[in-house]
Design a protein around this motif. Structure first.
Motif, mmCIF file in Angstrom:
data_model
loop_
_atom_site.group_PDB
_atom_site.id
_atom_site.type_symbol
_atom_site.label_atom_id
_atom_site.label_comp_id
_atom_site.label_asym_id
_atom_site.label_seq_id
_atom_site.Cartn_x
_atom_site.Cartn_y
_atom_site.Cartn_z
ATOM 1 N N GLU A 93 32.632 56.402 36.309
ATOM 2 C CA GLU A 93 33.201 56.347 37.660
ATOM 3 C C GLU A 93 33.038 54.979 38.319
ATOM 4 O O GLU A 93 33.589 54.743 39.394
ATOM 5 C CB GLU A 93 32.556 57.419 38.543
ATOM 6 C CG GLU A 93 32.844 58.834 38.071
ATOM 7 C CD GLU A 93 32.050 59.880 38.821
ATOM 8 O OE1 GLU A 93 32.664 60.894 39.217
ATOM 9 O OE2 GLU A 93 30.825 59.696 39.015
ATOM 10 N N LEU A 94 32.290 54.063 37.694
ATOM 11 C CA LEU A 94 32.126 52.701 38.214
ATOM 12 C C LEU A 94 33.037 51.703 37.495
ATOM 13 O O LEU A 94 32.915 50.498 37.696
ATOM 14 C CB LEU A 94 30.656 52.268 38.113
ATOM 15 C CG LEU A 94 29.686 53.120 38.934
ATOM 16 C CD1 LEU A 94 28.250 52.651 38.728
ATOM 17 C CD2 LEU A 94 30.049 53.099 40.413
ATOM 18 N N ALA A 95 33.962 52.205 36.691
ATOM 19 C CA ALA A 95 34.931 51.321 36.019
ATOM 20 C C ALA A 95 35.717 50.558 37.078
ATOM 21 O O ALA A 95 36.140 51.118 38.086
ATOM 22 C CB ALA A 95 35.869 52.133 35.135
ATOM 23 N N GLY A 96 35.864 49.259 36.876
ATOM 24 C CA GLY A 96 36.611 48.421 37.804
ATOM 25 C C GLY A 96 35.783 47.868 38.958
ATOM 26 O O GLY A 96 36.312 47.169 39.828
ATOM 27 N N ILE A 97 34.480 48.146 38.977
ATOM 28 C CA ILE A 97 33.631 47.651 40.064
ATOM 29 C C ILE A 97 33.631 46.122 40.085
ATOM 30 O O ILE A 97 33.680 45.461 39.046
ATOM 31 C CB ILE A 97 32.187 48.191 39.941
ATOM 32 C CG1 ILE A 97 31.372 47.822 41.187
ATOM 33 C CG2 ILE A 97 31.523 47.730 38.652
ATOM 34 C CD1 ILE A 97 29.998 48.463 41.251
ATOM 35 N N SER A 98 33.577 45.574 41.297
ATOM 36 C CA SER A 98 33.403 44.130 41.497
ATOM 37 C C SER A 98 32.462 43.959 42.673
ATOM 38 O O SER A 98 32.277 44.873 43.475
ATOM 39 C CB SER A 98 34.742 43.443 41.770
ATOM 40 O OG SER A 98 35.324 43.954 42.958
ATOM 41 N N GLY A 99 31.843 42.792 42.749
ATOM 42 C CA GLY A 99 30.982 42.551 43.894
ATOM 43 C C GLY A 99 29.876 41.566 43.619
ATOM 44 O O GLY A 99 29.880 40.862 42.606
ATOM 45 N N LYS A 100 28.929 41.539 44.563
ATOM 46 C CA LYS A 100 27.794 40.626 44.450
ATOM 47 C C LYS A 100 26.562 41.294 45.035
ATOM 48 O O LYS A 100 26.649 42.183 45.892
ATOM 49 C CB LYS A 100 28.083 39.303 45.143
ATOM 50 C CG LYS A 100 28.340 39.425 46.630
ATOM 51 C CD LYS A 100 28.705 38.092 47.234
ATOM 52 C CE LYS A 100 28.979 38.252 48.725
ATOM 53 N NZ LYS A 100 29.263 36.990 49.372
ATOM 54 N N LEU A 101 25.395 40.851 44.566
ATOM 55 C CA LEU A 101 24.123 41.391 45.010
ATOM 56 C C LEU A 101 23.363 40.313 45.752
ATOM 57 O O LEU A 101 23.242 39.188 45.267
ATOM 58 C CB LEU A 101 23.301 41.862 43.799
ATOM 59 C CG LEU A 101 21.956 42.503 44.103
ATOM 60 C CD1 LEU A 101 22.148 43.915 44.660
ATOM 61 C CD2 LEU A 101 21.107 42.575 42.843
ATOM 62 N N GLY A 102 22.865 40.650 46.931
ATOM 63 C CA GLY A 102 22.019 39.736 47.686
ATOM 64 C C GLY A 102 20.576 40.194 47.603
ATOM 65 O O GLY A 102 20.305 41.386 47.484
ATOM 66 N N ILE A 103 19.655 39.246 47.625
ATOM 67 C CA ILE A 103 18.226 39.561 47.612
ATOM 68 C C ILE A 103 17.574 38.903 48.816
ATOM 69 O O ILE A 103 17.781 37.723 49.077
ATOM 70 C CB ILE A 103 17.536 39.047 46.335
ATOM 71 C CG1 ILE A 103 18.138 39.676 45.082
ATOM 72 C CG2 ILE A 103 16.034 39.331 46.395
ATOM 73 C CD1 ILE A 103 17.523 39.160 43.793
ATOM 74 N N GLU A 104 16.783 39.690 49.543
ATOM 75 C CA GLU A 104 15.952 39.157 50.621
ATOM 76 C C GLU A 104 14.507 39.427 50.230
ATOM 77 O O GLU A 104 14.154 40.555 49.866
ATOM 78 C CB GLU A 104 16.279 39.843 51.947
ATOM 79 C CG GLU A 104 15.471 39.302 53.091
ATOM 80 C CD GLU A 104 15.778 39.991 54.403
ATOM 81 O OE1 GLU A 104 14.935 39.879 55.319
ATOM 82 O OE2 GLU A 104 16.836 40.638 54.529
ATOM 83 N N ILE A 105 13.679 38.403 50.294
ATOM 84 C CA ILE A 105 12.267 38.548 49.948
ATOM 85 C C ILE A 105 11.449 38.466 51.233
ATOM 86 O O ILE A 105 11.513 37.467 51.947
ATOM 87 C CB ILE A 105 11.824 37.474 48.947
ATOM 88 C CG1 ILE A 105 12.697 37.547 47.689
ATOM 89 C CG2 ILE A 105 10.349 37.644 48.601
ATOM 90 C CD1 ILE A 105 12.479 36.425 46.715
ATOM 91 N N ARG A 106 10.730 39.564 51.530
ATOM 92 C CA ARG A 106 9.875 39.636 52.712
ATOM 93 C C ARG A 106 8.474 40.032 52.281
ATOM 94 O O ARG A 106 8.312 41.075 51.649
ATOM 95 C CB ARG A 106 10.408 40.665 53.707
ATOM 96 C CG ARG A 106 11.646 40.207 54.454
ATOM 97 C CD ARG A 106 12.086 41.251 55.449
ATOM 98 N NE ARG A 106 13.051 42.109 54.764
ATOM 99 C CZ ARG A 106 13.305 43.367 55.070
ATOM 100 N NH1 ARG A 106 12.671 43.953 56.056
ATOM 101 N NH2 ARG A 106 14.192 44.063 54.400
ATOM 102 N N ASP A 107 7.510 39.192 52.607
ATOM 103 C CA ASP A 107 6.110 39.467 52.261
ATOM 104 C C ASP A 107 5.949 39.802 50.780
ATOM 105 O O ASP A 107 5.206 40.712 50.404
ATOM 106 C CB ASP A 107 5.551 40.600 53.126
ATOM 107 C CG ASP A 107 5.540 40.248 54.596
ATOM 108 O OD1 ASP A 107 5.277 39.075 54.920
ATOM 109 O OD2 ASP A 107 5.796 41.152 55.426
ATOM 110 N N GLY A 108 6.692 39.105 49.933
ATOM 111 C CA GLY A 108 6.593 39.294 48.487
ATOM 112 C C GLY A 108 7.386 40.465 47.941
ATOM 113 O O GLY A 108 7.465 40.638 46.730
ATOM 114 N N ALA A 109 7.970 41.290 48.806
ATOM 115 C CA ALA A 109 8.770 42.438 48.363
ATOM 116 C C ALA A 109 10.249 42.051 48.337
ATOM 117 O O ALA A 109 10.725 41.326 49.204
ATOM 118 C CB ALA A 109 8.561 43.625 49.284
ATOM 119 N N HIS A 110 10.972 42.540 47.320
ATOM 120 C CA HIS A 110 12.406 42.264 47.171
ATOM 121 C C HIS A 110 13.222 43.402 47.773
ATOM 122 O O HIS A 110 12.973 44.577 47.485
ATOM 123 C CB HIS A 110 12.766 42.120 45.691
ATOM 124 C CG HIS A 110 12.241 40.870 45.073
ATOM 125 N ND1 HIS A 110 10.900 40.644 44.872
ATOM 126 C CD2 HIS A 110 12.878 39.780 44.607
ATOM 127 C CE1 HIS A 110 10.733 39.464 44.309
ATOM 128 N NE2 HIS A 110 11.916 38.915 44.133
#
Length: 122
Positions: A93-110
């Motif tokens: 059901e995720l066929a054709g997915i597109s996009g991007k992932l952002g990461i925020e690091i706060r106090d060592g946690a992602h």
């Protein structure tokens, strides 16, 4: 696979490789496995990494899997990070997915923020 010594004057300690194992919670309920390669610069806070991970689970109620490609560079503590959904890597059901992932690091946690599009969804 053939292992080679680092080329040029780069000390071996400046190069690294690690396996990734992640669990995502939220709109993306999934597990992920991947591989990362790193290189450290000679100045503190400078380096780079590349990684590929395969994510399998449920996203916005749709089941399947997809791959993410990471490219990160740190210049004297200033990050430049791009994580992209690999084109045509989505399954089921995720066929054709597109996009991007952002990461925020706060106090060592992602903390992750996946911006995505799926064909046929609003």
């Amino acid at each position: 696979m053939t292992a080679r010594a680092p080329e040029g004057d780069a000390p071996e300690a400046a190069l690294g490789r690690m396996s990734l194992a992640k669990v995502y919670r939220g709109d993306l309920e999934a597990t992920a496995r991947g591989e990362m390669l790193t290189a450290m610069g000679s100045v503190a806070g400078s380096g780079a990494y590349v990684a590929v991970e395969f994510v399998h689970g449920t996203l916005a109620g749709c089941r399947g899997a997809f791959a993410l490609q990471h490219r990160g560079v740190m210049t004297r503590g200033a990050p430049d990070l791009t994580i992209t959904v690999v084109p045509d890597s989505g399954t089921e059901e995720l066929a054709g997915i597109s996009g991007k992932l952002g990461i925020e690091i706060r106090d060592g946690a992602h903390f992750y923020d996946l911006e995505f599009e799926l064909p046929g969804t609003p």
